[in-house]
Design a protein around this motif. Structure first.
Motif, PDB file in Angstrom:
ATOM      1  N   ASP A  22       0.809  -1.220   0.000  1.00  0.00           N
ATOM      2  CA  ASP A  22       0.000   0.000   0.000  1.00  0.00           C
ATOM      3  C   ASP A  22       0.842   1.269   0.000  1.00  0.00           C
ATOM      4  O   ASP A  22       0.392   2.315  -0.442  1.00  0.00           O
ATOM      5  CB  ASP A  22      -0.958   0.006   1.193  1.00  0.00           C
ATOM      6  CG  ASP A  22      -2.225  -0.786   0.928  1.00  0.00           C
ATOM      7  OD1 ASP A  22      -2.380  -1.305  -0.195  1.00  0.00           O
ATOM      8  OD2 ASP A  22      -3.057  -0.896   1.845  1.00  0.00           O
TER       9      ASP A  22
ATOM     10  N   ILE B  93      -6.263  -4.274   9.667  1.00  0.00           N
ATOM     11  CA  ILE B  93      -5.864  -3.664   8.395  1.00  0.00           C
ATOM     12  C   ILE B  93      -6.747  -4.168   7.255  1.00  0.00           C
ATOM     13  O   ILE B  93      -7.212  -3.381   6.429  1.00  0.00           O
ATOM     14  CB  ILE B  93      -4.377  -3.939   8.113  1.00  0.00           C
ATOM     15  CG1 ILE B  93      -3.493  -3.118   9.056  1.00  0.00           C
ATOM     16  CG2 ILE B  93      -4.020  -3.627   6.668  1.00  0.00           C
ATOM     17  CD1 ILE B  93      -2.022  -3.481   8.992  1.00  0.00           C
TER      18      ILE B  93
ATOM     19  N   GLN C  40     -10.335  -2.692   7.721  1.00  0.00           N
ATOM     20  CA  GLN C  40     -10.353  -1.255   7.430  1.00  0.00           C
ATOM     21  C   GLN C  40     -10.231  -1.000   5.931  1.00  0.00           C
ATOM     22  O   GLN C  40     -10.943  -0.175   5.366  1.00  0.00           O
ATOM     23  CB  GLN C  40      -9.190  -0.587   8.170  1.00  0.00           C
ATOM     24  CG  GLN C  40      -9.125   0.890   8.034  1.00  0.00           C
ATOM     25  CD  GLN C  40      -9.908   1.606   9.106  1.00  0.00           C
ATOM     26  OE1 GLN C  40     -10.527   0.990   9.956  1.00  0.00           O
ATOM     27  NE2 GLN C  40      -9.881   2.918   9.057  1.00  0.00           N
ATOM     28  N   SER C  41      -9.338  -1.719   5.288  1.00  0.00           N
ATOM     29  CA  SER C  41      -9.089  -1.507   3.861  1.00  0.00           C
ATOM     30  C   SER C  41     -10.292  -1.896   3.010  1.00  0.00           C
ATOM     31  O   SER C  41     -10.650  -1.181   2.074  1.00  0.00           O
ATOM     32  CB  SER C  41      -7.869  -2.311   3.434  1.00  0.00           C
ATOM     33  OG  SER C  41      -7.587  -2.110   2.085  1.00  0.00           O
TER      34      SER C  41
ATOM     35  N   PHE D 100     -13.695   0.400   3.948  1.00  0.00           N
ATOM     36  CA  PHE D 100     -13.676   1.813   3.591  1.00  0.00           C
ATOM     37  C   PHE D 100     -12.964   2.084   2.278  1.00  0.00           C
ATOM     38  O   PHE D 100     -12.790   3.237   1.889  1.00  0.00           O
ATOM     39  CB  PHE D 100     -13.060   2.627   4.731  1.00  0.00           C
ATOM     40  CG  PHE D 100     -13.847   2.490   6.004  1.00  0.00           C
ATOM     41  CD1 PHE D 100     -15.093   3.071   6.123  1.00  0.00           C
ATOM     42  CD2 PHE D 100     -13.347   1.749   7.049  1.00  0.00           C
ATOM     43  CE1 PHE D 100     -15.827   2.931   7.290  1.00  0.00           C
ATOM     44  CE2 PHE D 100     -14.064   1.601   8.215  1.00  0.00           C
ATOM     45  CZ  PHE D 100     -15.316   2.182   8.357  1.00  0.00           C
ATOM     46  N   ASP D 101     -12.530   1.023   1.587  1.00  0.00           N
ATOM     47  CA  ASP D 101     -11.905   1.135   0.278  1.00  0.00           C
ATOM     48  C   ASP D 101     -10.772   2.174   0.267  1.00  0.00           C
ATOM     49  O   ASP D 101     -10.706   3.024  -0.607  1.00  0.00           O
ATOM     50  CB  ASP D 101     -12.946   1.459  -0.783  1.00  0.00           C
ATOM     51  CG  ASP D 101     -12.430   1.168  -2.192  1.00  0.00           C
ATOM     52  OD1 ASP D 101     -11.556   0.296  -2.325  1.00  0.00           O
ATOM     53  OD2 ASP D 101     -12.901   1.811  -3.150  1.00  0.00           O
ATOM     54  N   LYS D 102      -9.895   2.069   1.273  1.00  0.00           N
ATOM     55  CA  LYS D 102      -8.749   2.974   1.381  1.00  0.00           C
ATOM     56  C   LYS D 102      -7.487   2.143   1.534  1.00  0.00           C
ATOM     57  O   LYS D 102      -7.525   0.998   1.946  1.00  0.00           O
ATOM     58  CB  LYS D 102      -8.898   3.882   2.609  1.00  0.00           C
ATOM     59  CG  LYS D 102     -10.002   4.886   2.505  1.00  0.00           C
ATOM     60  CD  LYS D 102      -9.979   5.821   3.682  1.00  0.00           C
ATOM     61  CE  LYS D 102     -11.039   6.882   3.525  1.00  0.00           C
ATOM     62  NZ  LYS D 102     -10.982   7.858   4.597  1.00  0.00           N
ATOM     63  N   THR D 103      -6.378   2.760   1.171  1.00  0.00           N
ATOM     64  CA  THR D 103      -5.092   2.097   1.348  1.00  0.00           C
ATOM     65  C   THR D 103      -4.421   2.622   2.604  1.00  0.00           C
ATOM     66  O   THR D 103      -4.800   3.661   3.142  1.00  0.00           O
ATOM     67  CB  THR D 103      -4.176   2.338   0.132  1.00  0.00           C
ATOM     68  OG1 THR D 103      -3.953   3.734   0.003  1.00  0.00           O
ATOM     69  CG2 THR D 103      -4.794   1.781  -1.138  1.00  0.00           C
ATOM     70  N   PHE D 104      -3.397   1.911   3.055  1.00  0.00           N
ATOM     71  CA  PHE D 104      -2.658   2.342   4.234  1.00  0.00           C
ATOM     72  C   PHE D 104      -1.819   3.550   3.882  1.00  0.00           C
ATOM     73  O   PHE D 104      -1.260   3.600   2.801  1.00  0.00           O
ATOM     74  CB  PHE D 104      -1.765   1.172   4.706  1.00  0.00           C
ATOM     75  CG  PHE D 104      -1.159   1.394   6.043  1.00  0.00           C
ATOM     76  CD1 PHE D 104      -1.837   1.022   7.176  1.00  0.00           C
ATOM     77  CD2 PHE D 104       0.085   1.985   6.174  1.00  0.00           C
ATOM     78  CE1 PHE D 104      -1.279   1.221   8.429  1.00  0.00           C
ATOM     79  CE2 PHE D 104       0.642   2.194   7.402  1.00  0.00           C
ATOM     80  CZ  PHE D 104      -0.037   1.818   8.532  1.00  0.00           C
TER      81      PHE D 104
ATOM     82  N   PHE E 257      -4.508   4.773   6.818  1.00  0.00           N
ATOM     83  CA  PHE E 257      -5.934   5.048   6.764  1.00  0.00           C
ATOM     84  C   PHE E 257      -6.193   6.422   7.312  1.00  0.00           C
ATOM     85  O   PHE E 257      -7.148   6.973   7.371  1.00  0.00           O
ATOM     86  CB  PHE E 257      -6.723   3.981   7.529  1.00  0.00           C
ATOM     87  CG  PHE E 257      -6.422   2.601   7.039  1.00  0.00           C
ATOM     88  CD1 PHE E 257      -6.797   2.197   5.776  1.00  0.00           C
ATOM     89  CD2 PHE E 257      -5.707   1.712   7.808  1.00  0.00           C
ATOM     90  CE1 PHE E 257      -6.513   0.928   5.295  1.00  0.00           C
ATOM     91  CE2 PHE E 257      -5.421   0.444   7.349  1.00  0.00           C
ATOM     92  CZ  PHE E 257      -5.839   0.058   6.095  1.00  0.00           C
TER      93      PHE E 257
END
Length: 189
Positions: free
Chosen positions: A77, A176, A179-180, A183-187, A189
């Motif tokens: 990420d 991790i 969360q990923s 919420f469709d986010k990369t590290f 967050f």
């Protein structure tokens, strides 16, 4: 006429003998005694039904895998790549890499090598469960010599560090991933 009822603490308290350090309202699981990292945490009493060496082997293995997986997930990420990047894997995140790797065909090779490693490790686990004297998680592999020349107290301290870091990594990797994906986010967050 109302009667006065007196209860003593002894009549209502659970008299279970030694209490768990981690969960003081539960009795201490006796099968955990003598293992490095024992805090008396076995609320479902798995140690009453499965060999403790097998449970410790699984805990160490999953801890080691999650320590590597946590670092790997964060590294991908953050942009770390092994070049040349195979076709079909350009621009993937750690969360989308699985599906892209299956479609590209590379994950089948990973599965094959993991299966070989699992079969080889089962030989050691099987021998351990039959009384070979092998300690859970020990395969005689110490290329850096981290355990050579150490006292028993120092070795137990290193084992405790590995157990605690493995437990933390199992929670971290679960967090991790969740969360990923949620919420469709990369590290980070």
């Amino acid at each position: 006429m109302l009667q006065e009822i007196h209860f003593s603490r002894a009549s209502t308290a659970l008299d279970a003998g030694k209490q768990s350090q981690a969960l003081p309202f539960l009795p201490y699981p006796e099968n955990l005694s003598g293992y490095v990292g024992d805090a008396g945490f076995d609320p479902l009493r798995f140690s009453d039904y499965f060999p403790m060496d097998y449970l410790r082997e699984a805990e160490i293995k999953h801890g080691r895998i999650c320590m590597l997986a946590t670092v790997g997930w964060i590294a991908v990420d953050m942009g770390l790549r092994v070049y040349p990047v195979p076709a079909g894997l350009e621009g993937v995140t750690a969360a989308t890499a699985h599906d892209a790797s299956v479609a590209q065909g590379g994950l089948g090779q990973v599965f094959g090598w993991v299966a070989v490693a699992e079969m080889a490790s089962w030989i050691g686990v099987s021998q351990m469960l039959q009384g070979s004297g092998r300690e859970p998680g020990y395969f005689g592999f110490d290329p850096l010599g981290l355990m050579k020349g150490k006292s028993e107290a120092e070795v137990n301290n290193m084992k405790l560090k590995e157990i605690k870091n493995g437990r933390l990594a199992m929670l971290a990797f679960s967090g991790i991933c969740t969360q990923s994906v949620l919420f469709d986010k990369t590290f980070p967050f």
